[in-house]
Design a protein around this motif. Structure first.
Motif, PDB file in Angstrom:
ATOM      1  N   MET A  13       0.832  -1.217   0.000  1.00 37.30           N
ATOM      2  CA  MET A  13       0.000   0.000   0.000  1.00 37.30           C
ATOM      3  C   MET A  13       0.861   1.259   0.000  1.00 37.30           C
ATOM      4  O   MET A  13       2.060   1.197   0.245  1.00 37.30           O
ATOM      5  CB  MET A  13      -0.929   0.000   1.221  1.00 37.30           C
ATOM      6  N   VAL A  14       0.256   2.367  -0.250  1.00 39.48           N
ATOM      7  CA  VAL A  14       0.986   3.615  -0.437  1.00 39.48           C
ATOM      8  C   VAL A  14       1.573   4.113   0.887  1.00 39.48           C
ATOM      9  O   VAL A  14       0.891   4.117   1.912  1.00 39.48           O
ATOM     10  CB  VAL A  14       0.035   4.676  -1.044  1.00 39.48           C
ATOM     11  N   GLU A  15       2.815   4.565   0.827  1.00 41.34           N
ATOM     12  CA  GLU A  15       3.525   5.062   2.019  1.00 41.34           C
ATOM     13  C   GLU A  15       2.858   6.342   2.558  1.00 41.34           C
ATOM     14  O   GLU A  15       2.346   7.158   1.796  1.00 41.34           O
ATOM     15  CB  GLU A  15       4.981   5.333   1.600  1.00 41.34           C
ATOM     16  N   GLY A  16       2.883   6.515   3.865  1.00 40.61           N
ATOM     17  CA  GLY A  16       2.432   7.773   4.468  1.00 40.61           C
ATOM     18  C   GLY A  16       1.005   7.762   4.980  1.00 40.61           C
ATOM     19  O   GLY A  16       0.545   8.757   5.534  1.00 40.61           O
ATOM     20  N   PHE A  17       0.305   6.646   4.809  1.00 43.08           N
ATOM     21  CA  PHE A  17      -1.077   6.527   5.309  1.00 43.08           C
ATOM     22  C   PHE A  17      -1.029   6.115   6.773  1.00 43.08           C
ATOM     23  O   PHE A  17      -0.360   5.150   7.128  1.00 43.08           O
ATOM     24  CB  PHE A  17      -1.817   5.473   4.489  1.00 43.08           C
ATOM     25  N   ARG A  18      -1.699   6.869   7.627  1.00 40.95           N
ATOM     26  CA  ARG A  18      -1.765   6.488   9.041  1.00 40.95           C
ATOM     27  C   ARG A  18      -3.210   6.394   9.491  1.00 40.95           C
ATOM     28  O   ARG A  18      -4.018   7.265   9.190  1.00 40.95           O
ATOM     29  CB  ARG A  18      -1.043   7.511   9.913  1.00 40.95           C
ATOM     30  N   PHE A  19      -3.503   5.318  10.205  1.00 35.47           N
ATOM     31  CA  PHE A  19      -4.843   5.089  10.740  1.00 35.47           C
ATOM     32  C   PHE A  19      -4.726   5.081  12.255  1.00 35.47           C
ATOM     33  O   PHE A  19      -3.982   4.268  12.815  1.00 35.47           O
ATOM     34  CB  PHE A  19      -5.361   3.750  10.210  1.00 35.47           C
ATOM     35  N   GLY A  78       2.878  12.002   3.122  1.00 33.17           N
ATOM     36  CA  GLY A  78       3.833  11.363   2.214  1.00 33.17           C
ATOM     37  C   GLY A  78       3.200  11.092   0.855  1.00 33.17           C
ATOM     38  O   GLY A  78       2.481  11.917   0.298  1.00 33.17           O
ATOM     39  N   GLN A  79       3.482   9.894   0.337  1.00 31.25           N
ATOM     40  CA  GLN A  79       2.935   9.492  -0.970  1.00 31.25           C
ATOM     41  C   GLN A  79       1.410   9.399  -0.944  1.00 31.25           C
ATOM     42  O   GLN A  79       0.742   9.696  -1.928  1.00 31.25           O
ATOM     43  CB  GLN A  79       3.477   8.106  -1.336  1.00 31.25           C
ATOM     44  N   SER A  80       0.863   8.985   0.203  1.00 29.50           N
ATOM     45  CA  SER A  80      -0.583   8.762   0.277  1.00 29.50           C
ATOM     46  C   SER A  80      -1.367  10.070   0.125  1.00 29.50           C
ATOM     47  O   SER A  80      -2.560  10.054  -0.160  1.00 29.50           O
ATOM     48  CB  SER A  80      -0.970   8.065   1.584  1.00 29.50           C
ATOM     49  N   ARG A  81      -0.673  11.196   0.308  1.00 32.46           N
ATOM     50  CA  ARG A  81      -1.314  12.507   0.110  1.00 32.46           C
ATOM     51  C   ARG A  81      -1.869  12.635  -1.308  1.00 32.46           C
ATOM     52  O   ARG A  81      -2.803  13.393  -1.556  1.00 32.46           O
ATOM     53  CB  ARG A  81      -0.265  13.592   0.392  1.00 32.46           C
ATOM     54  N   ARG A  82      -1.239  11.906  -2.242  1.00 30.36           N
ATOM     55  CA  ARG A  82      -1.666  11.985  -3.649  1.00 30.36           C
ATOM     56  C   ARG A  82      -2.403  10.726  -4.101  1.00 30.36           C
ATOM     57  O   ARG A  82      -2.534  10.469  -5.288  1.00 30.36           O
ATOM     58  CB  ARG A  82      -0.446  12.225  -4.554  1.00 30.36           C
TER      59      ARG A  82
END
Ligand code: MD6
Ligand code: FE
Length: 200
Positions: free
Chosen positions: A1-7, A164-168
């Protein structure tokens, strides 16, 4: 999965959720929810929205943009609650405060199509989201619309950080689980997204 995603599940415990809903509801008189329309087609969105903060995200027939005033009242948006400014400081590591808090109000049948949040110049800042009320089926994708996706449930009090990447990365809300919470009057769901719009 895409880097930078936080739950961050149940970042806000139930008493804090209650207080936050009360605070947001209290701001809606001056700052009413309205039904935005889609660019080009002018079709109404199924989510009602408003904003808090110096800037607000607006969608209408001419496109998406940020602006300082409510499109229906012409008045400046109400300020972002301190609890949310504190959340941003705690989870964003960004050197400037958020400028916009988009308030999305979901009824039982509301959905939000797969999209990227791309109308901000501060692309290095994360988007921080708070879920309140009924549970939602959240879809996470990748950097292309055609990238594989996976689904997860977001419950009341959960925080998601797209950095990070997950922003996009593409994401959306496929459905609401009706009756899964009584926190929001009428049984809906409120999603708050904090954004930095301009580079500090
Ligand atoms: C929602 N969230 O949970 C929709 N955008 O209702 C978003 O569109 C979103 O959760 C950017 C960052 C986090 C999000
Ligand atoms: Fe989004």
């Amino acid at each position: 999965m895409v880097e930078g995603f936080r739950f961050l599940p149940e970042y806000f415990p139930p008493p804090a959720q209650k207080a936050l809903v009360a605070e947001v509801l209290g701001l809606l008189d001056e700052n009413p929810l309205y039904r935005a329309t889609m660019p080009r087609t002018g079709k109404p969105m199924s989510v009602r929205m408003t904003n808090l903060g110096p800037l607000g995200w607006i969608s209408d027939i001419s496109g998406y943009r940020y602006g300082p005033a409510h499109p229906e009242t012409g008045k400046p948006w109400a300020p972002i609650p301190q609890t949310l400014l504190d959340l941003w400081r705690a989870v964003s590591d960004y050197p400037a405060p958020p400028q916009a808090c988009l308030v999305n109000w979901y009824e039982d049948t509301s959905r939000l199509g797969l999209h990227i949040d791309a109308d901000e110049s501060a692309k290095d800042a994360p988007v921080v989201s708070v879920s309140l009320g009924s549970r939602a089926l959240f879809r996470r994708g990748g950097l292309e619309r055609s990238s594989p996706t996976s689904s997860m449930r977001l419950a009341s009090g959960d925080v998601v950080v797209l950095g990070g990447q997950s922003r996009r990365a593409y994401h959306g809300v496929d459905r609401i689980y009706p009756g899964s919470s009584t926190l929001v009057p009428g049984g809906g769901r409120i999603n708050l997204t904090l954004r930095r719009v301009t580079r500090p």
